[in-house]
Scaffold this motif. Sequence first.
Motif, PDB file in Angstrom:
ATOM      1  N   LEU A   1       0.828  -1.213   0.000  1.00 14.38           N
ATOM      2  CA  LEU A   1       0.000   0.000   0.000  1.00 14.38           C
ATOM      3  C   LEU A   1       0.857   1.255   0.000  1.00 14.38           C
ATOM      4  O   LEU A   1       0.498   2.262  -0.634  1.00 14.38           O
ATOM      5  CB  LEU A   1      -0.921  -0.011   1.213  1.00 14.38           C
ATOM      6  CG  LEU A   1      -2.012  -1.080   1.231  1.00 14.38           C
ATOM      7  CD1 LEU A   1      -2.787  -1.022   2.533  1.00 14.38           C
ATOM      8  CD2 LEU A   1      -2.952  -0.905   0.046  1.00 14.38           C
ATOM      9  N   ASN A   2       1.974   1.220   0.695  1.00 15.05           N
ATOM     10  CA  ASN A   2       2.864   2.380   0.735  1.00 15.05           C
ATOM     11  C   ASN A   2       3.406   2.690  -0.651  1.00 15.05           C
ATOM     12  O   ASN A   2       3.331   3.826  -1.131  1.00 15.05           O
ATOM     13  CB  ASN A   2       4.012   2.093   1.705  1.00 15.05           C
ATOM     14  CG  ASN A   2       4.646   3.369   2.203  1.00 15.05           C
ATOM     15  OD1 ASN A   2       4.663   4.374   1.513  1.00 15.05           O
ATOM     16  ND2 ASN A   2       5.200   3.332   3.410  1.00 15.05           N
TER      17      ASN A   2
ATOM     18  N   GLY B   1      -7.608   9.868   2.480  1.00 15.03           N
ATOM     19  CA  GLY B   1      -7.318   8.462   2.239  1.00 15.03           C
ATOM     20  C   GLY B   1      -7.588   7.599   3.452  1.00 15.03           C
ATOM     21  O   GLY B   1      -8.124   6.489   3.337  1.00 15.03           O
ATOM     22  N   ALA B   2      -7.254   8.097   4.647  1.00 14.53           N
ATOM     23  CA  ALA B   2      -7.521   7.343   5.880  1.00 14.53           C
ATOM     24  C   ALA B   2      -9.021   7.187   6.101  1.00 14.53           C
ATOM     25  O   ALA B   2      -9.496   6.119   6.526  1.00 14.53           O
ATOM     26  CB  ALA B   2      -6.879   8.053   7.063  1.00 14.53           C
ATOM     27  N   VAL B   3      -9.785   8.235   5.814  1.00 12.25           N
ATOM     28  CA  VAL B   3     -11.239   8.151   5.967  1.00 12.25           C
ATOM     29  C   VAL B   3     -11.822   7.165   4.974  1.00 12.25           C
ATOM     30  O   VAL B   3     -12.689   6.342   5.312  1.00 12.25           O
ATOM     31  CB  VAL B   3     -11.864   9.552   5.783  1.00 12.25           C
ATOM     32  CG1 VAL B   3     -13.389   9.451   5.763  1.00 12.25           C
ATOM     33  CG2 VAL B   3     -11.419  10.483   6.890  1.00 12.25           C
ATOM     34  N   LEU B   4     -11.353   7.200   3.710  1.00 11.25           N
ATOM     35  CA  LEU B   4     -11.857   6.265   2.696  1.00 11.25           C
ATOM     36  C   LEU B   4     -11.520   4.820   3.058  1.00 11.25           C
ATOM     37  O   LEU B   4     -12.332   3.915   2.830  1.00 11.25           O
ATOM     38  CB  LEU B   4     -11.272   6.624   1.329  1.00 11.25           C
ATOM     39  CG  LEU B   4     -11.767   7.932   0.711  1.00 11.25           C
ATOM     40  CD1 LEU B   4     -11.028   8.221  -0.589  1.00 11.25           C
ATOM     41  CD2 LEU B   4     -13.274   7.867   0.466  1.00 11.25           C
ATOM     42  N   ALA B   5     -10.324   4.598   3.609  1.00 14.88           N
ATOM     43  CA  ALA B   5      -9.957   3.242   4.029  1.00 14.88           C
ATOM     44  C   ALA B   5     -10.879   2.754   5.136  1.00 14.88           C
ATOM     45  O   ALA B   5     -11.309   1.589   5.140  1.00 14.88           O
ATOM     46  CB  ALA B   5      -8.501   3.214   4.491  1.00 14.88           C
ATOM     47  N   SER B   6     -11.207   3.622   6.072  1.00 15.52           N
ATOM     48  CA  SER B   6     -12.120   3.244   7.145  1.00 15.52           C
ATOM     49  C   SER B   6     -13.528   2.991   6.613  1.00 15.52           C
ATOM     50  O   SER B   6     -14.214   2.049   7.038  1.00 15.52           O
ATOM     51  CB  SER B   6     -12.150   4.342   8.219  1.00 15.52           C
ATOM     52  OG  SER B   6     -10.854   4.568   8.752  1.00 15.52           O
TER      53      SER B   6
ATOM     54  N   VAL C   1      -8.837  -4.689   2.391  1.00 14.27           N
ATOM     55  CA  VAL C   1      -7.931  -5.749   2.834  1.00 14.27           C
ATOM     56  C   VAL C   1      -7.574  -5.578   4.301  1.00 14.27           C
ATOM     57  O   VAL C   1      -7.709  -6.499   5.116  1.00 14.27           O
ATOM     58  CB  VAL C   1      -6.650  -5.749   1.968  1.00 14.27           C
ATOM     59  CG1 VAL C   1      -5.689  -6.841   2.427  1.00 14.27           C
ATOM     60  CG2 VAL C   1      -7.007  -5.945   0.505  1.00 14.27           C
ATOM     61  N   SER C   2      -7.105  -4.387   4.679  1.00 15.95           N
ATOM     62  CA  SER C   2      -6.709  -4.097   6.059  1.00 15.95           C
ATOM     63  C   SER C   2      -6.725  -2.593   6.247  1.00 15.95           C
ATOM     64  O   SER C   2      -5.811  -1.897   5.784  1.00 15.95           O
ATOM     65  CB  SER C   2      -5.318  -4.669   6.366  1.00 15.95           C
ATOM     66  OG  SER C   2      -4.881  -4.256   7.636  1.00 15.95           O
ATOM     67  N   SER C   3      -7.754  -2.092   6.916  1.00 13.81           N
ATOM     68  CA  SER C   3      -7.868  -0.643   7.084  1.00 13.81           C
ATOM     69  C   SER C   3      -6.746  -0.093   7.952  1.00 13.81           C
ATOM     70  O   SER C   3      -6.274   1.026   7.734  1.00 13.81           O
ATOM     71  CB  SER C   3      -9.226  -0.297   7.699  1.00 13.81           C
ATOM     72  OG  SER C   3      -9.347  -0.861   8.997  1.00 13.81           O
ATOM     73  N   ALA C   4      -6.291  -0.866   8.942  1.00 20.43           N
ATOM     74  CA  ALA C   4      -5.199  -0.394   9.801  1.00 20.43           C
ATOM     75  C   ALA C   4      -3.928  -0.187   8.997  1.00 20.43           C
ATOM     76  O   ALA C   4      -3.224   0.816   9.155  1.00 20.43           O
ATOM     77  CB  ALA C   4      -4.962  -1.386  10.935  1.00 20.43           C
ATOM     78  N   SER C   5      -3.606  -1.125   8.099  1.00 16.85           N
ATOM     79  CA  SER C   5      -2.414  -0.982   7.267  1.00 16.85           C
ATOM     80  C   SER C   5      -2.554   0.190   6.308  1.00 16.85           C
ATOM     81  O   SER C   5      -1.584   0.922   6.053  1.00 16.85           O
ATOM     82  CB  SER C   5      -2.168  -2.276   6.485  1.00 16.85           C
ATOM     83  OG  SER C   5      -1.917  -3.357   7.359  1.00 16.85           O
ATOM     84  N   ALA C   6      -3.751   0.390   5.749  1.00  8.43           N
ATOM     85  CA  ALA C   6      -3.960   1.503   4.817  1.00  8.43           C
ATOM     86  C   ALA C   6      -3.814   2.845   5.525  1.00  8.43           C
ATOM     87  O   ALA C   6      -3.195   3.776   4.996  1.00  8.43           O
ATOM     88  CB  ALA C   6      -5.346   1.380   4.181  1.00  8.43           C
ATOM     89  N   VAL C   7      -4.374   2.960   6.721  1.00  7.40           N
ATOM     90  CA  VAL C   7      -4.252   4.204   7.488  1.00  7.40           C
ATOM     91  C   VAL C   7      -2.799   4.457   7.865  1.00  7.40           C
ATOM     92  O   VAL C   7      -2.297   5.592   7.772  1.00  7.40           O
ATOM     93  CB  VAL C   7      -5.149   4.138   8.736  1.00  7.40           C
ATOM     94  CG1 VAL C   7      -4.853   5.299   9.676  1.00  7.40           C
ATOM     95  CG2 VAL C   7      -6.617   4.148   8.339  1.00  7.40           C
ATOM     96  N   ALA C   8      -2.097   3.417   8.296  1.00  5.51           N
ATOM     97  CA  ALA C   8      -0.689   3.582   8.658  1.00  5.51           C
ATOM     98  C   ALA C   8       0.154   3.972   7.447  1.00  5.51           C
ATOM     99  O   ALA C   8       1.073   4.786   7.567  1.00  5.51           O
ATOM    100  CB  ALA C   8      -0.156   2.281   9.273  1.00  5.51           C
ATOM    101  N   ALA C   9      -0.153   3.409   6.291  1.00  6.02           N
ATOM    102  CA  ALA C   9       0.591   3.769   5.081  1.00  6.02           C
ATOM    103  C   ALA C   9       0.380   5.232   4.722  1.00  6.02           C
ATOM    104  O   ALA C   9       1.323   5.944   4.350  1.00  6.02           O
ATOM    105  CB  ALA C   9       0.158   2.868   3.925  1.00  6.02           C
ATOM    106  N   ALA C  10      -0.854   5.717   4.825  1.00  6.65           N
ATOM    107  CA  ALA C  10      -1.128   7.130   4.546  1.00  6.65           C
ATOM    108  C   ALA C  10      -0.374   8.033   5.505  1.00  6.65           C
ATOM    109  O   ALA C  10       0.213   9.055   5.097  1.00  6.65           O
ATOM    110  CB  ALA C  10      -2.635   7.389   4.629  1.00  6.65           C
ATOM    111  N   ALA C  11      -0.366   7.685   6.783  1.00  2.27           N
ATOM    112  CA  ALA C  11       0.344   8.498   7.767  1.00  2.27           C
ATOM    113  C   ALA C  11       1.845   8.498   7.506  1.00  2.27           C
ATOM    114  O   ALA C  11       2.517   9.532   7.650  1.00  2.27           O
ATOM    115  CB  ALA C  11       0.058   7.977   9.174  1.00  2.27           C
TER     116      ALA C  11
END
Length: 460
Positions: free
Chosen positions: A338-339, A390-395, A364-374
């Motif tokens: 994702l990164n 992007g974090a909101v869309l992942a959630s 797939v994994s909202s936690a990984s997507a949010v962490a990648a955005a951050a």
Amino acid sequence: MSVSDPQTIQSVVQPLIQVGMSLPEVKWPYPVSLMRLSLALALGLLIGLERERRGKEAGLRTFGFVALLGGMGGVLGDHYAYLILALVGVLAVFLNIQRLRTNDTTELTTSAAMIITCVVGILCGKGHTATPASIMVIVTALLAYKDRLSGFSLGLTENEMRSALLLAILAIVIYPALPEGAIGPWHLIEPRAAWVTVILIAGIGFANYVLWKMYGTRGIVMAGFLGGLVNSSITVSELAARARDQHRDTISAAYRGILLATSAMLIRNGGLLVILAPAVAVTATMPFVVMLIVTAAWFFADRNATRQVASDPTGQVDLPLPFSLTAALKFGLIFLVLNVAGLLAQQAFGEAGFYVVSVIGGVVSSASAVAAAATLVGSGSIPVHVASTGAVLASLASVAINLPLVMRSHNRRLMLRLGIAMLSIAILGIIGALAAKPMMAFLMEIVPGLDQLVPVTPVR
């Protein structure tokens, strides 16, 4: 010349008087010293209160004296501090000898607590405040939760113990061995940043698994909420499956449990932003708060929401192990993909490309997507508002993927209620995300200093 001659006596005494007058005079700042000793005494009384409540020989007064001695040693200097610490060690030895003489067991825990109290008092005497207070609160909590911690440790399985050791090895042994900075031909991968994120996500899951293990899953609040923090998809799937009996109370319990799992997922993702990218967390506050408010509204709109939750028939949610090598590699691989994909998509297709990757990652994994955005914000690859959206869309994608899992219940009414709830959460979350950027711009104009808290991140 006689020794009793006044001139002789004066010639001998005068130099001594001069030497005595030349010795340095130590003046303690009374208010500062009093505050340091008062803090030491208060912390000693805190742990002494717990020991007194359990009927130990070393109780309230003893621990108060030990902490006060340590504080005096810290004020007087290192040599006095070492001496007082040694005396407290001797006192602990005599305490255990006396216990053995009366055919009782040794007081090793109390002895260790006395030594820690003395060290904490020394720190207070030297001027420390937050550190000794934190240490003493932690020590007191460990003593107070003795029964619960003992029950938890005795109930550990071999696989759970291996999981804890593996997490410690990955965090303490492997992380320092990873190279610093970006690597690869295009410098797209930062091993240490990726591994910190993996350990953080796994650590959150591990901590909540421990809470799950300690408190059980008899109550719908504990089952849904803690299960959502560990893995919201598994929790939703299990709770939906338990509504197959078509019983009204079971369906209501599953409905509220799924909403709580969704709330826990949103809180977890928001917490990741606070830890990894505070500026993104500030920008994403509005959509996350809106989604949480809507979720809470649907929860309390259920007429059974105020019932005693301890008797809800939720059963046991079968969670995976708290940590495993497979889970670590899975989180790491998803995070890296994702990164890299988010960075390449943002460079090739702009913000829309990154948003598409965030939605796919949220499935797939909202936690990984949010962490990648951050992480991308931290490296200066994307601006703050793009990472926030992007974090909101992942959630939101994680919320949407729960709807097919609800189909396991084979209950139209439950599916309809959750469908309406999830749709309203998604719509208002999107509205909140769209309104976040102009709202932050408006707040920056009227609130001085807010632009420094939420800087505009340059895109590389």
